[in-house]
Scaffold this active site. Structure first.
Site, mmCIF file in Angstrom:
data_model
loop_
_atom_site.group_PDB
_atom_site.id
_atom_site.type_symbol
_atom_site.label_atom_id
_atom_site.label_comp_id
_atom_site.label_asym_id
_atom_site.label_seq_id
_atom_site.Cartn_x
_atom_site.Cartn_y
_atom_site.Cartn_z
ATOM 1 N N SER A 78 30.818 48.583 36.477
ATOM 2 C CA SER A 78 32.216 48.753 36.872
ATOM 3 C C SER A 78 33.167 48.603 35.693
ATOM 4 C CB SER A 78 32.565 47.787 38.006
ATOM 5 O OG SER A 78 33.854 48.047 38.505
ATOM 6 N N HIS A 79 34.026 47.599 35.747
ATOM 7 C CA HIS A 79 35.074 47.403 34.751
ATOM 8 C C HIS A 79 34.614 46.580 33.557
ATOM 9 C CE1 HIS A 79 34.932 44.139 37.594
ATOM 10 N NE2 HIS A 79 35.556 43.367 36.747
ATOM 11 N N ASP B 211 39.048 52.780 36.258
ATOM 12 C CA ASP B 211 38.155 51.910 35.495
ATOM 13 C C ASP B 211 36.832 52.583 35.151
ATOM 14 O OD1 ASP B 211 37.091 51.915 38.096
ATOM 15 O OD2 ASP B 211 36.224 49.929 37.827
ATOM 16 N N ASP C 241 33.768 52.847 36.455
ATOM 17 C CA ASP C 241 33.032 53.686 37.408
ATOM 18 C C ASP C 241 33.942 54.422 38.382
ATOM 19 O OD1 ASP C 241 33.697 51.311 38.754
ATOM 20 O OD2 ASP C 241 31.960 51.449 40.071
ATOM 21 N N ASP D 190 36.309 53.386 40.571
ATOM 22 C CA ASP D 190 36.657 52.894 41.903
ATOM 23 C C ASP D 190 37.907 52.018 41.926
ATOM 24 O OD1 ASP D 190 35.642 50.578 40.771
ATOM 25 O OD2 ASP D 190 34.121 50.221 42.309
ATOM 26 N N ARG D 191 38.512 51.761 40.766
ATOM 27 C CA ARG D 191 39.736 50.964 40.714
ATOM 28 C C ARG D 191 40.892 51.816 40.221
ATOM 29 N NH1 ARG D 191 38.163 44.810 39.413
ATOM 30 N NH2 ARG D 191 36.032 44.856 40.188
ATOM 31 N N GLU E 241 42.664 42.783 45.671
ATOM 32 C CA GLU E 241 43.665 42.513 44.654
ATOM 33 C C GLU E 241 43.212 42.962 43.265
ATOM 34 O OE1 GLU E 241 43.019 40.211 42.111
ATOM 35 O OE2 GLU E 241 41.044 39.883 42.962
ATOM 36 N N LYS F 107 35.812 51.628 47.344
ATOM 37 C CA LYS F 107 37.167 51.785 46.851
ATOM 38 C C LYS F 107 37.194 53.014 45.948
ATOM 39 C CE LYS F 107 36.378 47.912 43.611
ATOM 40 N NZ LYS F 107 35.278 47.193 44.244
#
Length: 543
Positions: free
Chosen positions: A113-114, A277, A279, A281-282, A364, A376
Site C-alpha cells: 500500500s502506502h 497512494d 496501490d 486505494d487512498r 481516516e 477503498k
C-alpha cells in the site's frame, strides 16, 4: 513443463495484519518465504480446479518476480485461469472490480500500500475473496495457522510468461490472460459518474493536478482523466509507476505529497488537486490552499451523493472506521440513514456492503469507497469530487465551508509515532487499559470524560466479535481522543493518536487545526505518558 513438490519449513510471523502480510523486501526474498504463504492461501481455499484467480500489484520492487512465482503455483493447484494485469500491474480497487466482473474465486494483491518501495523498502501480499474484498479475519487466521504447519509447496517449472503483451498464454493446463489493467475499472467508473458534465468542466478551462506519486494510480488517472475526460496533457504528474516510487513515500497526505500541496498553495494554483497512494486505494483532496481531511471528504460526498448518477437513488447507510471523525454521523442523521462504526480495516465494511446496509464507507487514513467494489478506491473518490464540482459549479473550499456551516466542523488530526520499540508501545497501551475504568466522570482540563473503553465491535450481519480495536476517551461534548497501534508497518510499532473536537459555531470554523485541538493534545500526553513510554516528545508525522 512439470509440477514439482518442494519440501519447506514454516517461517515465524506470517500472520496477516490489517490488510495482508507486509514485510521488508529482503524478508520476501528468502527462499520459500513467498511460496510458503501462497501455498497456505491455496491450502485454505481447498479445491481450486476449474476456478479463476485475479493477480496483480502496484509495481513496486519484487512485484514481477512474485507474479511469475504465483502463476506457476496457481498452475500447480489446478486453477483453470488467471487474469493478470499487463506488466503485473493492477491497482487494489481494480483487482476488486475484476474479481466481481468476472466472477473469480478471488484475487491476490501484491502491495504494501502506502509503505515505501525499492530493494530496501517493503513488500506485501493479501488475498481477496469472491466479493472482491479483503479476506475476513476467519480466513486470514486460517491462512496464518496453515503457515505454521506448511511442510511443502507445489509449483510448475514453466518458464516466465511475457507480462507486457496483452492476450493469452499457457502455464501447464492453466490459461493465463494478460489484461489491460485499466479497461474494466474505467468501464465501471463511466457507470457511476457524469463523464459528460466533467468533460464540459475541463473544456471550460477548469484546471486540476493529479499526483500519481509514481505509484499504480498514474496509468488509471492518465487513461480516465486525461484520456476519457479531456483534461490537458500534464494534468497527471508523477504518472509512471516506479519500483521505488521515485524514492518517495507513496502516502497521499500533506507531508508526503508536499509537491502537490506547494503547487496548490501557489499564486496560479489549479482549481483542484488530488493524489493517490502506492496501490491506488487512498486519496487526498485539495482545493486552492485548502486541504480536505478524509473524514470531511466522506461527509461531503455523502451529503451530495445524489448528484452522481450511480448514487441518484440515495444512500442505504454510511460506514466509517472508529478512529474516523464523526462528521459522517451528522450527515447520516440528517438523511435518516444508519451510520456504522467499525474497526480499522476495509474488510470490516464488506459484510455491511454485501448485506445492503451501507453504500459509502470511509477511513481516516485517506481511504474512501462505496458499494461499487469491496475496497477503498482513490481514483473513484477523485472522480466523485470532480462530479460534485461539475454539478455545483462551486470550489472545493466553498463545498467544505458550506458543509461546516450546515453540520458544524469536526476538527480532526492524527499524530503518528513511528518506529517505536514494540515492547514499549504495547506497555503504553496496557497501561492505558488499566486506567480506563477510573477515567469515566473525571475532569481532564476543561473536559469531562463521558466514556473510556477499548473499542469492541459486534458485526451486525454475522455476529462476529472483534476486541481491543482502539482505546477511546470520549468527552461529554463529543470530543474524542483515540489511541491505536497500527497494523500496517514493517518495523517496530506505530502508535496513532487521533484527536477530534466538534465546533458548531461558524465563527470558529477556520482556526488552525492544531491550535483548535491543543487542549486535547495536552490531555493525550498527560493520560498516556507518551514521552515517558516512548522517549518521543513529538509525533513523527502529523496529519
Amino acid at each position: 513443463m512439470s509440477i514439482t513438490t518442494i519440501s519447506t519449513t514454516p517461517f515465524p510471523g506470517q500472520r496477516p495484519g490489517t490488510s495482508g502480510l507486509r514485510k521488508k523486501v529482503s524478508v520476501f526474498q528468502q527462499p520459500h518465504y513467498l511460496e510458503n504463504f501462497v501455498q497456505s492461501v491455496f491450502d485454505t481455499l481447498g479445491d481450486c480446479s476449474g476456478k479463476t484467480l485475479v493477480l496483480g500489484g502496484d509495481g513496486r520492487f519484487h512485484n514481477l518476480v512474485a507474479v511469475q512465482t504465483i502463476l506457476r503455483m496457481a498452475a500447480a493447484h489446478g486453477f483453470a485461469k488467471v487474469l493478470v494485469g499487463q506488466g503485473g500491474i493492477l491497482s487494489t480497487p481494480a483487482v476488486s472490480c475484476v474479481i466481481r466482473k468476472h466472477a473469480a474465486l478471488g484475487g491476490i494483491v501484491l502491495s504494501a500500500s502506502h509503505n515505501p518501495g525499492g530493494p530496501d523498502g517493503d513488500f506485501g501480499i493479501k488475498y481477496n475473496i469472491a466479493n472482491g474484498g479483503p479476506a475476513p479475519e476467519n480466513v486470514t487466521e486460517a491462512i496464518y495457522h496453515r503457515t505454521e504447519a506448511v511442510s511443502q509447496y507445489r509449483i510448475s517449472d514453466a518458464a516466465d510468461i511475457d507480462l507486457n503483451r496483452l492476450g493469452a498464454a499457457r502455464v501447464e493446463e492453466m490459461d493465463v490472460e494478460v489484461i489491460d489493467p485499466v479497461a474494466d475499472y474505467a468501464e465501471l467508473m463511466q457507470q457511476l459518474f457524469d463523464f459528460d458534465a466533467i468533460r464540459k468542466l475541463f473544456a471550460g478551462g477548469f484546471r486540476m493536478c493529479f499526483d500519481g506519486m509514481h505509484a499504480v494510480s498514474g496509468p488509471y488517472a492518465k487513461a480516465i482523466i486525461e484520456g476519457q475526460l479531456g483534461a490537458p496533457a500534464g494534468t497527471v504528474i508523477n504518472a509512471v509507476p516506479l519500483e521505488d516510487f521515485g524514492g518517495h513515500h507513496p502516502d497521499p497526505n500533506p507531508v508526503n505529497a508536499a509537491e502537490l500541496i506547494d503547487l496548490m498553495a501557489a499564486e496560479n494554483a489549479p482549481d483542484f488537486g488530488a493524489a493517490s497512494d502506492g496501490d491506488g486505494d487512498r486519496n487526498m483532496i485539495v482545493g486552492r490552499n485548502f486541504a480536505v481531511t478524509p473524514s470531511d471528504s466522506l461527509a461531503v460526498l455523502a451529503a451530495h451523493a445524489t448528484l452522481a448518477p450511480g448514487y441518484r437513488a440515495g444512500l442505504k447507510g454510511i460506514a466509517r472506521s472508529m478512529p474516523t471523525s464523526q462528521a459522517a454521523d451528522r450527515v447520516a442523521e440528517a438523511l435518516g440513514i444508519p451510520c456504522y462504526e467499525t474497526p480499522t480495516g476495509w474488510k470490516f465494511f464488506g459484510n455491511l456492503l454485501d448485506a445492503g446496509k451501507a453504500t459509502l464507507c470511509g477511513e481516516e487514513s485517506y481511504g474512501t469507497g462505496s458499494s461499487h467494489i469491496r475496497e477503498k478506491d482513490g481514483v473513484w473518490a477523485v472522480l466523485f469530487w470532480l462530479n460534485l464540482l461539475a454539478a455545483t459549479g462551486k470550489s472545493v473550499e466553498q463545498l467544505v465551508s458550506e458543509h461546516w456551516a450546515r453540520f458544524g466542523r469536526n476538527y480532526y488530526s492524527r499524530h503518528d509515532y513511528e518506529g517505536l520499540d514494540t515492547k514499549a508501545a504495547n506497555e503504553l497501551m496496557a497501561s492505558l487499559r488499566i486506567k480506563l475504568a477510573s477515567l469515566a466522570g473525571t475532569d481532564l482540563g476543561h473536559y469531562v470524560v463521558a466514556l473510556a473503553d477499548d473499542f469492541e465491535y459486534t458485526d451486525p450481519v454475522d455476529g462476529s466479535v472483534s476486541t481491543q480495536q482502539g482505546i477511546r476517551i470520549v468527552m461529554t461534548n463529543g470530543s474524542r481522543i483515540v489511541f491505536r497501534l497500527s497494523g500496517t508497518g514493517t518495523e517496530g510499532a506505530t502508535l496513532r493518536v487521533y484527536l477530534e473536537r466538534y465546533e458548531a459555531d461558524p465563527k470558529y470554523h477556520h482556526l488552525p487545526t492544531q491550535q483548535a485541538l491543543s487542549a486535547l493534545i495536552l490531555i493525550a500526553e498527560q493520560v498516556a505518558g507518551i514521552a515517558d513510554w516512548t522517549g518521543r516528545a513529538h509525533p513523527t508525522v502529523t496529519t
